[in-house]
Scaffold this motif. Structure first.
Motif, PDB file in Angstrom:
ATOM      1  N   LEU A   1       0.999  -1.226  -0.049  1.00  0.00           N
ATOM      2  CA  LEU A   1      -0.110  -0.050  -0.033  1.00  0.00           C
ATOM      3  C   LEU A   1       0.916   1.092   0.070  1.00  0.00           C
ATOM      4  CD1 LEU A   1      -2.539  -1.098   2.682  1.00  0.00           C
ATOM      5  CD2 LEU A   1      -2.555  -1.590   0.359  1.00  0.00           C
TER       6      LEU A   1
ATOM      7  N   TYR B   1      -2.796   6.140  -2.078  1.00  0.00           N
ATOM      8  CA  TYR B   1      -3.664   6.675  -1.187  1.00  0.00           C
ATOM      9  C   TYR B   1      -3.152   8.058  -1.044  1.00  0.00           C
ATOM     10  CZ  TYR B   1      -5.593   2.249  -0.056  1.00  0.00           C
ATOM     11  OH  TYR B   1      -6.080   0.769  -0.263  1.00  0.00           O
TER      12      TYR B   1
ATOM     13  N   ALA C   1      -6.735   0.897   5.478  1.00  0.00           N
ATOM     14  CA  ALA C   1      -6.597  -0.319   4.569  1.00  0.00           C
ATOM     15  C   ALA C   1      -5.969  -1.301   5.078  1.00  0.00           C
ATOM     16  CB  ALA C   1      -6.113   0.263   3.124  1.00  0.00           C
TER      17      ALA C   1
ATOM     18  N   GLU D   1      -7.604  -3.259   7.560  1.00  0.00           N
ATOM     19  CA  GLU D   1      -8.661  -4.036   7.127  1.00  0.00           C
ATOM     20  C   GLU D   1      -8.059  -5.418   6.368  1.00  0.00           C
ATOM     21  OE1 GLU D   1     -11.155  -1.705   4.856  1.00  0.00           O
ATOM     22  OE2 GLU D   1     -12.058  -0.459   6.280  1.00  0.00           O
TER      23      GLU D   1
ATOM     24  N   GLN E   1      -5.934  -5.174   3.649  1.00  0.00           N
ATOM     25  CA  GLN E   1      -5.860  -5.102   2.255  1.00  0.00           C
ATOM     26  C   GLN E   1      -4.446  -5.232   1.939  1.00  0.00           C
ATOM     27  OE1 GLN E   1      -8.061  -1.772   0.802  1.00  0.00           O
ATOM     28  NE2 GLN E   1      -9.838  -2.282   2.380  1.00  0.00           N
TER      29      GLN E   1
END
Length: 269
Positions: free
Chosen positions: A192, A225, A234, A237, A239
């Motif tokens: 991410l 992001y 994220a 969660e 991800q």
């Protein structure tokens, strides 16, 4: 020898006419006649010894000199407006207006405000979330919190904390068929990306992987992001795996919503 400043009414008429490119609209805004605006513009041109407007194909256009003058006049009126509004409001005594990045507000500042209010019940905090640099002459704020090196000429700077970058993820990613046990296991997981900030203050996977000695992971692949609190949500969660700042991840690590599976921790600048 310094010449006296132009008349204030003439500057007001110029700013309105230049903004609207219309003497008629300027007159409506200032509640005067079009002839009065024209007279004030002529007075200003005589005072400065330059032409400010030209008519071309029935349109009003600014001269080069007017284009140079307009931003300064507009900013001056903005400063006067902001300052006098503070006087009308009684200086907003008891209110502290803070400009802060949205992610820092959500992950660090807001959870600590209840304690601040208990210690200082006489002070109200007004939080203004922004990622742009603060112009204290124009923006109606008392202080700003930003990531940076503290090199901001003309301002008083107080260092709040040291910050580091660290790998964070959901504790669920430590288990399963491809558990995260070392930096090399990142090749099996989604990275991410935090797209907030400019070098050298950006949280950067490419830099972190180089420091960690990992060469078999694509540092650019994965979703990005534009708000650091979103990337951390994220990660919570499950991800993917995120690089976070210690200042923003502290509460989530303490609560167990996030874990740091391995090092190294790297300076954020």
């Amino acid at each position: 020898m310094l010449r006296p400043l132009p008349p204030l009414n003439a500057l007001r008429a110029f700013e309105a006419a230049a903004r609207h490119l219309s003497f008629t609209k300027a007159a409506q805004e200032l509640f005067v006649t079009q002839a009065a605006v024209s007279h004030q513009i002529k007075s200003l041109e005589d005072h400065l010894g330059i032409q400010l407007f030209r008519r071309m194909n029935r349109r009003l256009i600014l001269t080069d000199e007017a284009q140079l003058l307009l931003p300064a006049v507009s900013e001056a009126f903005d400063i006067i407006k902001t300052t006098t509004q503070k006087l009308y409001d009684g200086g907003d005594r008891g209110t502290l207006k803070v400009s802060v990045m949205p992610s820092f507000a959500a992950k660090w500042l807001l959870p600590r405000l209840p304690k601040f209010r208990r210690v200082h019940p006489e002070i109200d905090i007004l939080v203004s979330a922004s990622i742009t640099k603060t112009n204290f002459a124009r923006d109606d704020v008392d202080m700003a919190i930003r990531f940076g090196n503290g090199q901001y000429p003309g301002l008083r700077i107080d260092k709040m904390m040291e910050d580091e970058s660290l790998v964070v993820c959901s504790p669920h990613l430590l288990k399963g068929t491809l558990p995260l046990k070392s930096p090399h296991d990142l090749k099996y997981h989604t990275l991410l990306h935090d797209d907030v900030g400019e070098e050298p203050f950006a949280v950067n996977w490419r830099r972190w992987l180089h420091i960690a000695g990992v060469t078999d992971v694509d540092p650019d692949k994965g979703p990005g992001y534009n708000d650091s609190s979103l990337i951390l949500q994220a990660a919570i969660e499950g991800q993917g795996v995120a690089l976070g700042r210690t200042s923003l991840t502290y509460d989530d690590l303490k609560s167990g919503r996030l874990v740091c599976p391995f090092g190294p921790r790297t300076p954020s600048s």
